[in-house]
Design a protein around this motif. Structure first.
Motif, PDB file in Angstrom:
ATOM      1  N   LEU A 161       3.854   9.975  -4.962  1.00  0.00           N
ATOM      2  CA  LEU A 161       3.841   8.739  -5.754  1.00  0.00           C
ATOM      3  C   LEU A 161       5.156   7.970  -5.578  1.00  0.00           C
ATOM      4  O   LEU A 161       5.173   6.736  -5.602  1.00  0.00           O
ATOM      5  N   LYS A 162       6.252   8.699  -5.369  1.00  0.00           N
ATOM      6  CA  LYS A 162       7.536   8.033  -5.137  1.00  0.00           C
ATOM      7  C   LYS A 162       7.506   7.253  -3.833  1.00  0.00           C
ATOM      8  O   LYS A 162       8.066   6.163  -3.736  1.00  0.00           O
ATOM      9  N   LEU A 163       6.849   7.849  -2.838  1.00  0.00           N
ATOM     10  CA  LEU A 163       6.740   7.169  -1.549  1.00  0.00           C
ATOM     11  C   LEU A 163       5.907   5.896  -1.719  1.00  0.00           C
ATOM     12  O   LEU A 163       6.213   4.844  -1.174  1.00  0.00           O
ATOM     13  N   LEU A 164       4.842   6.022  -2.506  1.00  0.00           N
ATOM     14  CA  LEU A 164       3.928   4.904  -2.734  1.00  0.00           C
ATOM     15  C   LEU A 164       4.611   3.783  -3.516  1.00  0.00           C
ATOM     16  O   LEU A 164       4.509   2.607  -3.153  1.00  0.00           O
ATOM     17  N   LEU A 165       5.335   4.151  -4.571  1.00  0.00           N
ATOM     18  CA  LEU A 165       5.964   3.128  -5.412  1.00  0.00           C
ATOM     19  C   LEU A 165       7.298   2.635  -4.836  1.00  0.00           C
ATOM     20  O   LEU A 165       7.873   1.689  -5.357  1.00  0.00           O
ATOM     21  N   SER A 166       7.772   3.273  -3.777  1.00  0.00           N
ATOM     22  CA  SER A 166       8.929   2.737  -3.065  1.00  0.00           C
ATOM     23  C   SER A 166       8.527   1.491  -2.287  1.00  0.00           C
ATOM     24  O   SER A 166       9.359   0.666  -1.953  1.00  0.00           O
TER      25      SER A 166
ATOM     26  N   PHE B  36      11.524   3.652 -11.314  1.00  0.00           N
ATOM     27  CA  PHE B  36      10.708   4.860 -11.482  1.00  0.00           C
ATOM     28  C   PHE B  36      10.974   5.418 -12.879  1.00  0.00           C
ATOM     29  O   PHE B  36      10.128   6.027 -13.498  1.00  0.00           O
TER      30      PHE B  36
ATOM     31  N   ARG C 276      10.490  -5.003  -4.185  1.00  0.00           N
ATOM     32  CA  ARG C 276      10.546  -3.898  -3.214  1.00  0.00           C
ATOM     33  C   ARG C 276      10.133  -4.316  -1.805  1.00  0.00           C
ATOM     34  O   ARG C 276      10.247  -3.530  -0.881  1.00  0.00           O
TER      35      ARG C 276
ATOM     36  N   VAL D 165      13.341   2.170   0.929  1.00  0.00           N
ATOM     37  CA  VAL D 165      13.713   3.288   0.074  1.00  0.00           C
ATOM     38  C   VAL D 165      13.385   4.617   0.741  1.00  0.00           C
ATOM     39  O   VAL D 165      12.285   4.806   1.262  1.00  0.00           O
TER      40      VAL D 165
ATOM     41  N   PRO E 234      13.228   8.002  -0.975  1.00  0.00           N
ATOM     42  CA  PRO E 234      13.429   8.657  -2.275  1.00  0.00           C
ATOM     43  C   PRO E 234      13.746  10.143  -2.116  1.00  0.00           C
ATOM     44  O   PRO E 234      13.542  10.713  -1.043  1.00  0.00           O
TER      45      PRO E 234
ATOM     46  N   PHE F 287      10.345  13.504  -2.647  1.00  0.00           N
ATOM     47  CA  PHE F 287       9.063  12.869  -2.356  1.00  0.00           C
ATOM     48  C   PHE F 287       8.189  13.837  -1.566  1.00  0.00           C
ATOM     49  O   PHE F 287       8.652  14.897  -1.149  1.00  0.00           O
ATOM     50  N   ASP F 288       6.958  13.482  -1.383  1.00  0.00           N
ATOM     51  CA  ASP F 288       6.116  14.237  -0.467  1.00  0.00           C
ATOM     52  C   ASP F 288       5.287  13.255   0.336  1.00  0.00           C
ATOM     53  O   ASP F 288       5.086  12.121  -0.086  1.00  0.00           O
TER      54      ASP F 288
ATOM     55  N   TYR G  15       1.673  12.213   2.548  1.00  0.00           N
ATOM     56  CA  TYR G  15       0.221  12.404   2.410  1.00  0.00           C
ATOM     57  C   TYR G  15      -0.194  13.363   3.513  1.00  0.00           C
ATOM     58  O   TYR G  15      -0.259  12.988   4.677  1.00  0.00           O
TER      59      TYR G  15
ATOM     60  N   PHE H  77       0.840   2.162   7.011  1.00  0.00           N
ATOM     61  CA  PHE H  77       0.663   1.877   5.578  1.00  0.00           C
ATOM     62  C   PHE H  77       1.867   1.094   5.036  1.00  0.00           C
ATOM     63  O   PHE H  77       1.706   0.119   4.297  1.00  0.00           O
TER      64      PHE H  77
END
Lengths: 272, 323
Positions: A88-93, B52, B75, B80, B82, B85-86, B88, B99
């Motif tokens: 989700l951090k990757l997505l919201l970044s 966040f 953004r 970024v 972060p 993170f992980d 997909y 993406f």
């Protein structure tokens, strides 16, 4: 259209999920099994219509119990799972708002499951077309689309819940609870409820029928049953239940938007 | 215009104060190293920059816009990487980059980005099979999409081998040359030292010092480390030494006492120890390195890792990793 980008990514991700593939295979298998069994039963030479097949008890049972289950299994972790793994951090970044994430996930996962369901109905349709069954293509397609709508509604409920749930464990517990509430429990309370309603005291300002209709409409699974029954009897949005059917469809659309919206309101306030 | 501005920012999680009354400004175009031991509040600060996590008190602006009101469009101008993170796991590296490109409405070439972060060979494999270092490279690639005005990188060297860490620094420098502001955190001084214009050291949620690398180096030149061999000493014996002017830290390990202090304070340290009743058998003096200075700011917390530490992970960070 940021949510569309999220939806497409989520679709591509979900469609590769083993769970989705496995549950789709199970669903296709069961629908095909019902088709084959019906063929066997009709060896007397007479043709039965697909409407009779879709209207059969086990078919209703299959759609009404398995479809919500599949949707909840695939979607309960839509937000919590990503929050716990960190994706989700990757997505919201990226330039996506939390609303884009929630509605994108509803759209992406609904599309993935609807695709699976459409595939699930095409295979039996081929079997049916080969056998001594008359395929009523319009109601068959209509039924498939209603199942896709039902799965989308339950995806929306699950994603909304997932956005609001503080942890993956609570998301799972809640999904199980929602399933039992909407599927077996709703049926179990029907009979005692009917008895209670029939003996309503005079001062209650609403009629028993109104309460019973409201309860019928409130549950997406029963709203779906009402619509499919009407469809298969050739009375969709006509006949004496037309008004009720419109309400049922509106209710399904309401769930589709309201559940993610409520989840979003909670999710907006939360630290990741 | 400042790229990042935090004013009196405090963040509490229940009773824990993760960040305390933090004021921090990063100017446009600079490379700012945000240094501190693990748990100092670096990631909390970065998470607040990205909305966040919301601050308990204080205001934050990024690229001139308040982050709580700016919305997702802000953004589009930020890249970024972060922390925690992980990826997909079912989607390929290339899909991840695509993406990011779609999300930022950029027109980068995915292959060029993948090449830049060294993932060309692994581009078409699901990212779930990537090693930690490869995931880190992938997220860096996603951050680089769309030539952002500001890069926020949280512990970018995590999981990278020494070669990877060097490539990371080269990319950081190249982005700064392009005109981007870079804000990156690290608990490894060596990562920051080579590329940063300015460094801030965070300790227990507070900014304990902020200076250019040259400024820090001047400070470290004034500092000395005394290594004393003694008959016997306990940690309590060193309290008197710690109270002396010019002493930034003192530690005891068996019969070895280490004191960091300004060069002028050395005689005071020795006489004070004598007064405590400790017999000094040997005295050695070393000039303080930048690392030791960093440690003195953070009470010796967050051991300064030499570059290339964690080679266990580095061994996995080959293209064959995670098959």
């Amino acid at each position: 259209m940021s949510w569309l980008v999220v939806a497409r990514k989520d679709f591509e991700d979900s469609i590769r999920s083993r769970w989705l593939q496995g549950l789709t295979a199970l669903f296709v298998g069961l629908v095909a099994l019902i088709a084959v069994v019906s063929l066997r039963l009709s060896t007397g030479g007479e043709t039965i219509s697909t409407n009779a097949l879709l209207g059969a008890n086990f078919m209703g049972l299959l759609s009404g119990t398995l479809v919500p289950l599949i949707a909840l299994v695939i979607a309960y972790s839509a937000v919590t799972g990503e929050r716990e793994s960190g994706s989700l951090k990757l997505l919201l970044s990226l330039p996506h708002s939390r609303a884009d994430v929630v509605f994108g996930k509803v759209a992406g996962r609904s599309a993935a499951l609807s695709t699976a369901i459409i595939v699930g109905f095409v295979v039996p349709a081929v079997i049916l077309a080969l056998g001594p069954l008359s395929l009523d293509i319009v109601s068959y397609v209509g039924y498939t689309l209603l199942v896709a709508l039902l799965v989308s509604v339950f995806v929306a409920i699950a994603v909304g819940w997932s956005a609001a749930a503080p942890s993956q464990r609570i998301a799972l517990g809640g999904a199980i609870g929602l399933y039992f509430l909407f599927v077996p429990f709703w049926d179990i309370i029907q009979l005692p409820l009917q008895i209670a309603i029939s003996s309503l005291p005079e001062w209650v300002p609403v009629s028993g029928t109104a309460i019973s209709n409201a309860l019928f409409l409130l549950n997406p699974a029963s709203a779906f049953q009402g619509l499919t029954n009407a469809l298969l009897q050739g009375q969709l949005f006509s006949g004496e239940t037309a008004g009720l059917q419109v309400s049922a469809l509106s209710m399904l659309l309401f769930w589709l938007l309201a559940a993610p919206l409520v989840g979003l309101l909670v999710f907006q306030r939360r630290d990741l | 215009m400042s790229a990042i501005q935090l004013s009196s920012v405090t963040k509490r999680f229940g009773d824990i104060e993760a960040v305390r009354d933090l004021d921090l400004t990063v100017e446009s175009g600079e490379i700012y190293g945000f240094l501190g031991p693990n748990g100092a509040g670096k990631s909390t600060t970065i998470n607040m920059l990205l909305d966040f996590v919301r601050p308990t008190e204080g205001t934050i602006t990024v690229l001139g816009e308040p982050v709580d009101a700016a919305g997702a469009e802000l953004r589009e101008r930020i890249g970024v990487l972060p922390e925690g993170f992980d990826v997909y796991s079912r989607l390929t590296g290339r899909k991840h980059i695509e993406f990011a490109i779609d999300s930022k409405e950029a027109n980068d070439d995915p292959a060029a980005i993948l090449d830049r972060v060294g993932l060309t060979d692994a581009a078409d494999r699901p990212a779930g099979g990537y090693s930690k270092g490869m995931r880190q490279r992938l997220a860096l690639g996603m951050a680089l999409v769309g030539e952002p005005e500001l890069l926020i990188l949280d512990e970018p060297s995590t999981g990278l081998d020494p070669g990877g860490a060097r490539e990371m620094r080269e990319i950081v420098s190249a982005e700064a040359d392009r005109g981007a502001t870079v804000f990156f955190s690290s608990h490894v001084l060596g990562q920051v030292e080579a590329v940063c214009d300015r460094v801030g050291i965070l300790h227990e949620g507070e900014l304990v010092t902020e200076d250019s690398i040259e400024g820090l180096r001047d400070a470290s030149d004034n500092e000395a480390t005394l290594i004393l061999t003694v008959d016997d000493a306990t940690d309590d014996d060193l309290d008197a030494v710690r109270r002396l002017d010019g002493v930034s830290g003192a530690a005891v390990d068996g019969s070895m006492v280490t004191v960091s202090c300004e060069s002028d304070a050395k005689t005071d340290v020795i006489s004070t120890l004598g007064e405590t009743g400790i017999e000094i058998r040997d005295i050695e003096t070393e000039s303080t390195s930048l690392e030791e200075l960093f440690l003195s700011y953070t009470d010796g917390e967050g051991v300064v890792e030499k570059e290339g530490a964690g080679t266990g992970e580095a061994a996995v960070a080959t293209p064959e990793g995670g098959q």
